[in-house]
Write an enzyme that holds these catalytic residues in place. Structure first.
Site, PDB file in Angstrom:
ATOM      1  N   HIS A  60       0.933  -1.143  -0.004  1.00 47.78           N
ATOM      2  CA  HIS A  60       0.018   0.023   0.112  1.00 47.78           C
ATOM      3  C   HIS A  60       0.880   1.091   0.015  1.00 47.78           C
ATOM      4  O   HIS A  60       1.783   1.390   0.629  1.00 47.78           O
ATOM      5  CB  HIS A  60      -0.797   0.113   0.952  1.00 47.78           C
ATOM      6  CG  HIS A  60      -2.027  -0.769   1.156  1.00 47.78           C
ATOM      7  ND1 HIS A  60      -3.143  -0.657   0.439  1.00 47.78           N
ATOM      8  CD2 HIS A  60      -1.914  -2.111   1.630  1.00 47.78           C
ATOM      9  CE1 HIS A  60      -3.925  -1.593   0.817  1.00 47.78           C
ATOM     10  NE2 HIS A  60      -3.469  -2.585   1.518  1.00 47.78           N
ATOM     11  N   PRO A  61       0.352   2.389  -0.626  1.00 49.76           N
ATOM     12  CA  PRO A  61       1.264   3.633  -0.624  1.00 49.76           C
ATOM     13  C   PRO A  61       0.875   4.284   0.970  1.00 49.76           C
ATOM     14  O   PRO A  61      -0.044   3.780   1.571  1.00 49.76           O
ATOM     15  CB  PRO A  61       0.366   4.450  -1.641  1.00 49.76           C
ATOM     16  CG  PRO A  61      -0.870   3.855  -1.810  1.00 49.76           C
ATOM     17  CD  PRO A  61      -0.871   2.404  -1.331  1.00 49.76           C
ATOM     18  N   GLU A  65      -0.310   9.488   0.251  1.00 50.97           N
ATOM     19  CA  GLU A  65      -0.031   9.447  -1.135  1.00 50.97           C
ATOM     20  C   GLU A  65      -1.564   9.005  -1.971  1.00 50.97           C
ATOM     21  O   GLU A  65      -1.727   8.981  -3.139  1.00 50.97           O
ATOM     22  CB  GLU A  65       0.876   8.596  -1.489  1.00 50.97           C
ATOM     23  CG  GLU A  65       2.382   8.919  -1.043  1.00 50.97           C
ATOM     24  CD  GLU A  65       3.338   7.715  -0.929  1.00 50.97           C
ATOM     25  OE1 GLU A  65       3.232   6.872  -1.798  1.00 50.97           O
ATOM     26  OE2 GLU A  65       4.312   8.206  -0.266  1.00 50.97           O
ATOM     27  N   PHE A  96      -0.330   2.793   7.977  1.00 47.39           N
ATOM     28  CA  PHE A  96      -1.709   2.843   8.669  1.00 47.39           C
ATOM     29  C   PHE A  96      -2.886   2.562   7.604  1.00 47.39           C
ATOM     30  O   PHE A  96      -2.741   3.095   6.543  1.00 47.39           O
ATOM     31  CB  PHE A  96      -2.183   4.304   9.210  1.00 47.39           C
ATOM     32  CG  PHE A  96      -3.466   4.264   9.713  1.00 47.39           C
ATOM     33  CD1 PHE A  96      -3.978   3.715  10.650  1.00 47.39           C
ATOM     34  CD2 PHE A  96      -4.478   5.086   8.963  1.00 47.39           C
ATOM     35  CE1 PHE A  96      -5.289   3.808  11.448  1.00 47.39           C
ATOM     36  CE2 PHE A  96      -5.762   5.336   9.360  1.00 47.39           C
ATOM     37  CZ  PHE A  96      -6.232   4.450  10.656  1.00 47.39           C
ATOM     38  N   ILE A  98      -6.631   1.650   6.353  1.00 48.94           N
ATOM     39  CA  ILE A  98      -7.979   1.760   6.733  1.00 48.94           C
ATOM     40  C   ILE A  98      -8.866   1.812   5.374  1.00 48.94           C
ATOM     41  O   ILE A  98      -8.116   2.213   4.276  1.00 48.94           O
ATOM     42  CB  ILE A  98      -8.254   2.997   7.323  1.00 48.94           C
ATOM     43  CG1 ILE A  98      -9.648   3.183   7.862  1.00 48.94           C
ATOM     44  CG2 ILE A  98      -7.941   4.360   6.579  1.00 48.94           C
ATOM     45  CD1 ILE A  98      -9.905   4.233   8.585  1.00 48.94           C
ATOM     46  N   ALA A 100     -10.687   3.417   3.337  1.00 49.70           N
ATOM     47  CA  ALA A 100     -11.283   4.802   3.453  1.00 49.70           C
ATOM     48  C   ALA A 100     -12.437   5.155   2.772  1.00 49.70           C
ATOM     49  O   ALA A 100     -12.950   6.146   2.646  1.00 49.70           O
ATOM     50  CB  ALA A 100     -10.018   5.510   2.607  1.00 49.70           C
TER      51      ALA A 100
END
Lengths: 159, 159
Positions: A60-61, A65, A96, A98, A100
């Protein structure tokens, strides 16, 4: 078609664990989206080991970003989120995570702050559950795209 | 002495996580063994991240290579333990960890078989708890050695 024809490459785009992608490709084809989700849940939680979880997280970025869900963020909130994410990564050793979708930037920031005091092992499992939500969303897009592709090819065939 | 004078090197011998050793060295000196254990528990469960847990697990030899507690094992049991441990490592991505002190080889093998069906995240936390027991044992030896060293130097001083 009726069944999915996805391979490792498509499943790796849903979840950056090599083991996940290989196991999904072995379990494929799936007649329906719910069947794909059921297989994905079993593979992600029962078969992918903790190294595989870390491999997927690393794909994941950084959240700063990610352009989605951050369109409405003020510069101040974005800066705060960026700094909070850096602290998070320093404590936990991974980004982190999530799901989103449908959440505003202040909501994401609040969630990050709420989760930050967690013990590393607790946060590790929460992150894995968020990753599963992301997998479900991406699988759903895969199946939607396939259907519209199928419609398209039907259209082309009809033309 | 009254307080411990251990540094990173000694704490790394108790637990192969660099972060653990650094944090213990920062928290030292400890007036008593229970104080050292209390600090170690906090550091291991709350401050060392999941990468640090994996680093510590990787510092252990394969269980077949551990001579302690295996002295009474028959060749057959040892072979079975070795194979079970290989399967375990394939599933979980780290060595089977158990505080072997006071357990016979058949007991260890039975425990491995009982834990094998666990989900990776569940097993990860069990392994971390076993690692904590090992840390406590090693810290206790460190403090015992220090006391006998102190006695020895007293003896030498008196001579």
């Amino acid at each position: 078609m009726g069944t999915s024809v996805f391979g490792e490459k498509e499943f790796l785009a849903c979840c950056g664990s090599t083991k996940f992608a290989q196991e999904m490709a072995s379990a494929a084809p799936f007649a329906t989206y719910p069947q794909a989700v059921e297989a994905a849940r079993d593979i992600w939680f029962n078969k992918v080991d903790v190294n595989g979880w870390l491999e997927a997280f690393a794909a994941h970025p950084e959240i700063g970003e990610q352009s989605t869900a951050l369109a409405t963020a003020t510069d101040f909130t974005l800066q705060e989120l960026y700094e909070a994410n850096t602290r998070y990564r320093q404590k936990f050793g991974f980004v982190f995570l999530i799901c989103a979708s449908g959440r505003s930037t202040p909501e994401i920031l609040a969630e990050l702050k709420k989760r930050y005091p967690n013990r590393p092992i607790v946060e590790f499992e929460i992150a894995a559950k968020e990753q599963m939500k992301i997998i479900e969303l991406r699988l759903s897009k895969l199946f939607t795209t396939e259907e519209s592709d199928a419609s398209k090819s039907r259209e082309q065939w009809n033309a």
